[in-house]
Write a protein that holds these residues in place. Sequence first.
Motif, short mmCIF file in Angstrom:
data_model
loop_
_atom_site.label_atom_id
_atom_site.label_comp_id
_atom_site.label_asym_id
_atom_site.label_seq_id
_atom_site.Cartn_x
_atom_site.Cartn_y
_atom_site.Cartn_z
N THR A 1 0.91 -1.27 -0.08
CA THR A 1 -0.05 0.02 -0.08
C THR A 1 0.60 1.18 0.14
O THR A 1 0.23 2.35 -0.32
CB THR A 1 -1.09 0.14 1.04
N THR A 2 2.30 1.01 0.33
CA THR A 2 2.88 2.27 0.39
C THR A 2 3.27 2.62 -1.18
O THR A 2 3.36 3.77 -1.58
CB THR A 2 4.16 2.13 1.25
N SER A 3 3.85 1.61 -1.94
CA SER A 3 4.25 1.67 -3.47
C SER A 3 3.12 1.57 -4.43
O SER A 3 3.40 2.03 -5.50
CB SER A 3 5.41 0.77 -3.92
N GLY A 4 1.83 0.91 -4.03
CA GLY A 4 0.61 0.71 -4.87
C GLY A 4 1.25 -0.64 -5.70
O GLY A 4 0.13 -1.02 -6.45
N SER B 1 -14.66 3.15 0.33
CA SER B 1 -14.75 2.32 -0.96
C SER B 1 -14.00 3.28 -1.99
O SER B 1 -14.42 4.35 -2.12
CB SER B 1 -16.11 2.08 -1.31
N HIS B 2 -13.29 2.63 -2.67
CA HIS B 2 -12.47 3.18 -3.76
C HIS B 2 -12.61 2.75 -5.03
O HIS B 2 -12.23 1.34 -5.06
CB HIS B 2 -11.14 3.62 -3.26
N GLU B 3 -12.75 3.43 -6.15
CA GLU B 3 -12.80 2.76 -7.52
C GLU B 3 -11.20 2.99 -8.01
O GLU B 3 -10.97 4.46 -7.77
CB GLU B 3 -13.88 3.70 -8.51
N LEU B 4 -10.59 1.89 -8.56
CA LEU B 4 -9.38 2.42 -8.91
C LEU B 4 -9.06 1.42 -10.29
O LEU B 4 -9.67 0.65 -10.66
CB LEU B 4 -8.46 1.89 -7.60
N THR B 5 -7.80 1.43 -10.80
CA THR B 5 -7.31 0.91 -11.57
C THR B 5 -5.90 0.34 -11.35
O THR B 5 -5.30 1.14 -10.58
CB THR B 5 -7.19 1.95 -13.13
N ALA B 6 -5.57 -0.75 -11.88
CA ALA B 6 -4.26 -1.15 -11.90
C ALA B 6 -3.37 -1.39 -13.01
O ALA B 6 -4.11 -2.03 -13.75
CB ALA B 6 -3.92 -2.55 -10.96
N THR B 7 -2.50 -0.99 -13.53
CA THR B 7 -1.78 -1.19 -14.55
C THR B 7 -0.48 -2.05 -14.67
O THR B 7 0.01 -1.92 -13.54
CB THR B 7 -1.35 0.17 -15.36
N GLY B 8 -0.65 -3.22 -15.50
CA GLY B 8 0.75 -4.15 -15.12
C GLY B 8 0.49 -5.03 -16.37
O GLY B 8 0.15 -4.58 -17.60
N GLN C 1 -4.04 4.74 -8.47
CA GLN C 1 -4.34 5.75 -7.51
C GLN C 1 -3.60 5.56 -6.31
O GLN C 1 -3.27 4.20 -5.88
CB GLN C 1 -6.11 6.07 -7.34
N THR C 2 -3.87 6.53 -5.38
CA THR C 2 -3.16 6.35 -4.09
C THR C 2 -4.55 5.96 -3.21
O THR C 2 -5.29 6.92 -3.36
CB THR C 2 -2.18 7.52 -3.53
N VAL C 3 -4.47 5.32 -2.24
CA VAL C 3 -5.53 4.89 -1.45
C VAL C 3 -4.80 4.99 -0.10
O VAL C 3 -4.03 4.29 0.49
CB VAL C 3 -6.13 3.45 -1.61
N ASP C 4 -5.84 5.74 0.91
CA ASP C 4 -5.65 5.74 2.38
C ASP C 4 -6.05 4.53 3.15
O ASP C 4 -7.42 4.53 3.24
CB ASP C 4 -5.92 6.95 2.79
#
Length: 188
Positions: A60-63, A115-122, A106-109
């Motif tokens: 969660t620090t680097s995502g 609840s957070h909508e997000l994307t992950a690229t990889g 995105q950065t999440v606390d």
Amino acid sequence: MEKINKIFLLLAGLTLSVPVEAWAQGTLYATSGGQTSFHSSTPAEDINAVNKKTQAILNTTSGEIAVLMNMRDFDFPNELMEEHFNENYMESAKYPKATFKGKLDQTVDVTKNGSHELTATGTFTVHGVSQPRTLKGTLMVKDGSLFLDSDFEVALADHKIEVPKIVFVKIAQIIKVKANYILTPYKK
């Protein structure tokens, strides 16, 4: 704890091109019992399978995020479907694992419920073929646990998964995948 340690080393050290020490710098959440399911729907037949042993780790620090699943851990409604999946389509002896390794966009606390909508690229790898992907999902933070849900599609052609013409009408060319993971803090 031993199981989580193995997950951490396997995912952080092998799946990602990041030194294990770098991963250890962040706040880690992990699971070894994530659920990944897929659905293939055609007019001829519906096929569903579920893998309840998916492993995932999130820094969660680097995502950075890594997901690993063994293809043979998918359970099917009948043994013949499972056999065909592993032997004829996925070639699980040759390509035993599927992975996703990437980074949240995105950065999440994670110290605050919400609840957070997000994307992950990889990179998503299945059947020995890696493809760049951006996956959408929802991350819910609740009382120290992270609930990660994602729905996405996988085109068989993108991963060179061939379906024999005799059963072509029974298997969709685009498979719908659902991922549901409960991640808890990794304790060193």
